[in-house]
Write an enzyme that holds these catalytic residues in place. Structure first.
Site, mmCIF file in Angstrom:
data_model
loop_
_atom_site.group_PDB
_atom_site.id
_atom_site.type_symbol
_atom_site.label_atom_id
_atom_site.label_comp_id
_atom_site.label_asym_id
_atom_site.label_seq_id
_atom_site.Cartn_x
_atom_site.Cartn_y
_atom_site.Cartn_z
ATOM 1 C CB SER A 121 -0.969 -0.036 1.190
ATOM 2 O OG SER A 121 -1.997 0.906 1.033
ATOM 3 C CG ASP A 144 -4.449 -1.771 0.709
ATOM 4 O OD1 ASP A 144 -3.460 -2.432 1.067
ATOM 5 O OD2 ASP A 144 -4.657 -0.605 1.093
#
Length: 733
Positions: A71, A217
């Protein structure tokens, strides 16, 4: 387990061979330095703390052998390994307008005129695709258009796309397959695509489609990928930096959004705990104190970086033992530097991947010319403008070298939920003098009906207003400069007649109109149109003075209009200007009506100044009462009810000052304001409120702003002659 493609395996083997061939680095004490893996976790805006950690590693001369990130950690790791120094990263993160970055569309001024018309009628967040499977919505609030272009700028994609497998250090980015829940390790392919995939927060950012997978993510499955660096480069020592958000307290979970965030945080914390359990003696675990900083506090990136630096400095003795002499570190650091030259020229421009949209429509936005050096800033601006046409899920670019020629390839992705859309609008209006009204609006839009880009829009409205309308828009050539448009519609609404501040009658006014126009799109500035209208207007007394007439009035004649709009927002603009002129020549009633209006806004920090001037009157004959100039309503001579004043030769002016008292959260465009306005108007001839002559004044105070459900405001207005009104409005006009 990760799934690795053949190209990924080849890149991994190549990186391992290169590492084996490099001479071993030696620690500052002269001993051979252990292999070091750096791990940067996800954490949203808190991930800016990684930059501070990198600054300390740089100061202490601590090299690493491989890096893994998830991320926001993938963003920082990717930029660093691609040669962006920590100080430059700090500056770029601080300079970025994160609130704007999480809004895909350009400012209202940058939309073409047809999309501005759609914005006026419908709520932008209600768009759904209509297909054989029913209604299909986007799988994220944000598609990531501006975010991806920011990644491009950060790693200098304008000098050529970077491949993960060809970077100076082995770099791994973690993503999640949203279809299977599998952990996906990205070790090769486009660097910026991998950044985008690893950061696609479910529900917020659209998943990235890559190699047949839909990636989101990586924090869901592996937010602190310690095992990846041990596998990737045989790391003997791991430097793990954890910036993950703590769980909310039970009493803080109060709605669906906070519940969803808490569920994701629980999954993240569980896999982080598993990673922490694998740390060994000698590993360095850095957890900056980020209390008070949320995952959405991107504007506080400098503060987060400072806290990361402080946490790393506190562990300087443990890091120091991994340091190497200055000259060895300098040689290692030079490997990471980006030595690629800027593109001296673009030999060719290609637009790839379009199926429905004509490439000419996208190319019209490009200011880049073949044979000229690449202007990355202008290209980013042009691609956002192209995205604003509404046809694409994203518009990106890549630089290729083909047979010695530099090719700029534009890579738009058409909306998979298009080309037909359903949109919704709402309107709730309440004021003291007229009571409350409401209406619900739906629109079905079909785009790209032919190769020139024809569109059809069918609207229906129910409530206090009943309406149905069909618009057919046909460009006449590929650039869509010239167009023809057919409008047909029926509308019935209430209109009140006032005298001496009393409503003496309530009319139901129905109108049928068919209009054919020939027009020109004036770039992003607006439209010019010329047409013929045929129709009828039928006012009928509903309640009140029965002696007032009910009749029909023809509405046929020539029309012309010029609309220019460069305001930065539809509701409550902060900057820009707009102007409009509309002319109608009645064939049967022998009058000519002209409307002229100009608006402007200027922003000064948290203050906005605005102005508006308007004139409506007859340039031949006399305006009939039902096609006369009208005033009344919020910021339209606010002391009076909507449509309370009707007449000919109307002159109007307005000045207002607004103080911004609150801004909407990340990803939402708009703010809330307290405003004061002064208005003045005069009619040459009044058809209602005939006792009011000369100049009429109104002062008003209001609180309002632009929100995801349209304009919202409450306000009061009072005139010098004693007239007054109060307002509440929610929705689209």
């Amino acid at each position: 387990m990760s799934r690795m493609t053949p190209s990924c395996r080849r890149s991994t083997v190549l990186a391992s061979l290169l590492l084996a061939l490099l001479p071993p680095l030696h620690a500052a004490d002269g001993g051979e330095r252990p292999r070091v893996g750096l791990v940067l976790s996800g954490g949203g805006a808190r991930g800016a703390a990684h930059v501070g950690v990198l600054e300390v590693l740089d100061r202490l001369h601590v090299p690493v052998d491989c890096v893994a990130g998830t991320s926001m950690g993938a963003l920082v790791a990717g930029a660093w390994v691609a040669g962006v120094p920590p100080q430059t990263m700090r500056e770029e993160l601080g300079r970025a307008d994160w609130n704007d970055m999480f809004q895909d569309n350009p400012e209202y001024a940058e939309l073409n005129f047809r999309n501005k018309q759609i914005e006026r009628r419908f709520l932008s967040g209600t768009e759904s695709g209509v297909g054989a499977a029913g209604l299909i919505g986007a799988q994220g609030v944000v598609t990531g258009q501006k975010i991806k272009l920011f990644f491009n700028r950060l790693v200098r994609a304008e000098a050529g796309e970077r491949d993960l497998g060809r970077l100076p250090l082995p770099l791994s980015m973690i993503a999640t397959d949203i279809g299977t829940g599998e952990r996906v390790v990205l070790r090769s392919g486009s660097l910026t695509q991998a950044m985008r995939a690893s950061m696609a927060v479910p529900g917020l950012l659209l998943p990235l489609e890559l190699d047949g997978r839909r990636l989101v993510d990586g924090g869901i499955v592996d937010n602190l990928p310690v095992g990846e660096v041990r596998e990737r480069c045989g790391a003997e020592v791991v430097i793990a930096v954890n910036v993950g958000s703590p769980l909310l307290k039970a009493e803080e979970v109060t709605g669906m959004l906070s519940l969803t965030a808490q569920m994701v945080a629980i999954l993240t914390e569980q896999n982080v705990a598993q990673s922490l359990a694998t740390l060994k003696d000698g590993d360095v675990y850095i957890k900056p104190d980020l209390s008070g900083l949320s995952a959405a506090d991107f504007e506080r990136s400098a503060e987060a970086a400072d806290r990361g630096r402080a946490a790393a400095e506190a562990l300087a003795p443990a890091l120091q033992r991994l340091a190497v002499p200055a000259e060895q570190y300098a040689a290692w650091r030079r490997r990471l530097e980006d030595h690629r030259p800027d593109v001296d020229r673009v030999d060719a421009i290609e637009i790839a991947g379009l199926q429905r949209v004509d490439a000419v429509v996208l190319r019209r936005h490009l200011s880049q010319r073949e044979g000229q050096p690449l202007d990355a800033e202008a290209l980013n601006r042009d691609l956002v403008r192209a995205y604003g046409d509404g046809y694409y899920q994203g518009v990106d670019y890549t630089l290729l070298t083909q047979r010695g020629r530099r090719v700029l390839r534009i890579t738009p992705i058409e909306k998979p939920w298009g080309p037909d859309y359903l949109r919704l609008g709402l309107n709730f209006d309440s004021n003291v003098s007229q009571g409350s009204t409401y209406s619900l609006r739906a629109g079905y839009q079909k785009t790209w009906l032919n190769t020139l880009g024809a569109e059809a829009l069918l609207e229906a409205e129910i409530g206090n207003v009943s309406a149905a309308a069909l618009t057919l828009y046909q460009p006449l050539e590929p650039t869509q400069f010239w167009f023809a448009q057919l409008d047909a519609g029926y509308r019935r609404e209430r209109a009140d007649i006032f005298e001496d501040d009393r409503r003496i009658a309530e009319y139901q006014v129905s109108r049928d109109i068919v209009e054919l126009q020939l027009g020109a799109n004036l770039g992003l500035f607006g439209q010019a149109r010329l047409g013929w209208r045929d129709g009828e207007l039928r006012p009928r007394v509903d309640t009140g003075d029965a002696s007032l007439p009910s009749f029909s009035q023809p509405l046929d004649g020539w029309t012309a209009a010029l609309d220019l709009d460069q305001l930065d927002r539809l509701h409550f603009p902060s900057a820009g200007w707009a102007a409009r002129m509309a002319w109608f020549s009645s064939r049967q009633r022998h009058y000519r009506r002209l409307d002229a209006e100009a608006r402007a806004a200027w922003g000064y920090g948290d203050w906005v100044l605005g102005s508006r001037i308007a004139w409506t009157g007859s340039t031949g004959g006399e305006l009939p009462v039902w096609d006369a100039a009208t005033l009344g309503g919020f910021l339209n001579l606010s002391a009076y009810a909507s449509g309370q004043l009707r007449g000919d030769d109307m002159r109007y002016g307005q000045l207002r000052a607004e103080r911004i008292v609150g801004r909407l959260p990340l990803g939402l465009r708009g703010d809330m304001r307290f405003g004061l306005a002064w208005e003045r108007a005069r009619f040459g001839r009044l058809y209602t409120e005939t006792g009011r002559r000369g100049w009429l004044d109104s002062a008003s105070a209001y609180l309002g702003g632009e929100t995801p459900i349209g304009a919202v405001y409450v306000g009061i207005g009072r005139g010098r002659d004693g007239a007054s009104n109060a307002y509440l409005f929610i929705g689209t006009p």
